[in-house]
Design an enzyme around this catalytic site. Structure first.
Site, short mmCIF file in Angstrom:
data_model
loop_
_atom_site.label_atom_id
_atom_site.label_comp_id
_atom_site.label_asym_id
_atom_site.label_seq_id
_atom_site.Cartn_x
_atom_site.Cartn_y
_atom_site.Cartn_z
N ASP A 36 0.82 -1.22 0.00
CA ASP A 36 0.00 0.00 0.00
C ASP A 36 0.85 1.28 0.00
O ASP A 36 1.63 1.51 0.93
CB ASP A 36 -0.90 0.04 1.23
N GLU A 67 -4.62 2.48 -3.01
CA GLU A 67 -5.88 2.96 -2.45
C GLU A 67 -5.71 4.10 -1.45
O GLU A 67 -6.67 4.80 -1.14
CB GLU A 67 -6.65 1.81 -1.80
N ASN A 68 -4.50 4.31 -0.94
CA ASN A 68 -4.23 5.42 -0.02
C ASN A 68 -3.17 6.36 -0.58
O ASN A 68 -2.48 7.04 0.18
CB ASN A 68 -3.78 4.89 1.35
N ASN A 95 -10.61 -1.22 0.35
CA ASN A 95 -11.78 -0.67 1.03
C ASN A 95 -11.86 0.85 0.93
O ASN A 95 -12.91 1.43 1.22
CB ASN A 95 -11.82 -1.11 2.49
N HIS A 96 -10.78 1.51 0.54
CA HIS A 96 -10.81 2.96 0.34
C HIS A 96 -10.95 3.34 -1.14
O HIS A 96 -10.71 4.49 -1.50
CB HIS A 96 -9.54 3.60 0.92
N HIS A 177 -6.98 -7.85 -0.87
CA HIS A 177 -6.96 -6.76 0.11
C HIS A 177 -7.84 -7.17 1.28
O HIS A 177 -9.08 -7.11 1.19
CB HIS A 177 -7.47 -5.48 -0.55
N HIS A 202 -3.37 -4.31 2.63
CA HIS A 202 -4.31 -3.70 3.57
C HIS A 202 -3.71 -3.43 4.95
O HIS A 202 -3.92 -2.35 5.49
CB HIS A 202 -5.59 -4.52 3.76
N HIS A 204 -0.64 -2.95 5.97
CA HIS A 204 0.55 -2.09 5.94
C HIS A 204 1.73 -2.70 6.69
O HIS A 204 2.74 -2.03 6.89
CB HIS A 204 0.25 -0.69 6.52
#
Length: 284
Positions: A36, A67-68, A95-96, A177, A202, A204
């Site tokens: 991530d 995603e982040n 999920n983000h 994820h 997910h 990290h």
């Protein structure tokens, strides 16, 4: 760039995109999967170090979870383009995925920006793409777990459906994820022999269980994170400590300082799609 080799295990209707810098010549593919990417600080670190790593390890394809990648959280058109311009071939999410509304149209227009395939069909985008590398094609699947996360379609059943896609290449890599290590390992064994590699994202936090499963699927529970080292999953420690102590809402700000890029390198046979090597790496 400091490259730390953390561990290796070795043994003797589709959306098409074209990968750049393809160095295939001997029937072996080197596929790098990056944990991530956290905010602009993670994006910048990736851009600074990915080109040298691609050259050192003769990387053919790069998959990164983005995603982040936007400051705050989520992914924006700017952060997605930044990653692609930095040498990433496919961006996966989780999920983000839909935290930033400005990215919704991009999910539909950009073939190599994926969201988990087990989201409802009405959600923007897709969960599978095929990268055309000229001599060989590589399928990339994005799935999300359901343990301790959103109640999406079963990832096991979704994987079964996707693997029946007509024309799916021999080489297929899955980004799962998910929160629960047990769910990740279970899907790894479920997919063993049916996909080339499955890696988790997910949490990290990189795991130390990179391996070849019995039927030659490469596996790692979690690839880790690309972002600030002195942090709590990328966030300033004092913010997380305060939230855990007071139970009050807090705005998450990314930490600063030295960074790392956690990743896993899968080596695969072009002809069979079997994984022949798994190597965990951390770039500092």
């Amino acid at each position: 760039m400091v490259l730390t080799r953390l561990g290796a295990h070795a043994n003797a209707s589709l959306c098409l995109s074209t990968a750049t810098n393809c160095s295939i010549g001997d029937g072996i593919l080197n596929i790098l999967c990056i944990g991530d990417v956290v905010g602009s600080i993670g994006c910048q670190f990736l851009r600074a170090h990915l080109p040298a790593l691609k050259k050192t390890k003769a990387i053919d394809l790069v998959i990164a979870n983005g995603e982040n990648s936007a400051d705050g959280n989520g992914i924006t058109p700017d952060s997605a383009r930044y990653l692609l311009d930095s040498g990433v071939d496919v961006i996966t999410t989780g999920n983000h995925s839909f935290r930033r509304r400005e990215s919704y149209d991009l999910y539909d227009s950009c073939e190599v920006l994926l969201r988990p395939a087990n989201y409802p069909a009405a959600a923007p985008g897709r969960g599978l793409c095929v990268v055309d590398m000229g001599r060989v094609q590589v399928g990339v699947i994005n799935l999300m777990g359901t343990a301790f996360m959103e109640s999406l379609r079963c990832p096991f059943e979704t994987l079964d459906s996707l693997l029946k896609t007509p024309g799916l290449p021999k080489v297929v890599v899955v980004d799962f994820h998910a929160e629960a290590t047990g769910e990740k390992r279970a899907l790894g064994f479920y997919a063993d022999g049916r996909v080339t590699a499955l890696f988790g994202t997910h949490t990290h936090v990189p795991t130390a269980d990179g391996c070849l499963l019995p039927h030659h699927t490469g596996y790692l529970t979690d690839a880790g994170m690309t972002g600030p080292i002195d942090s709590v999953l990328g966030v300033k420690p004092e913010i997380i400590i305060g939230k855990l102590k007071t139970k009050m809402p807090a705005r998450f700000d990314w930490a600063k300082g030295p960074c790392k890029m956690d990743c896993v390198l899968f080596t695969a046979e072009e002809r069979t799609g079997l994984c022949t090597g798994v190597e965990r790496l951390s770039i500092t």
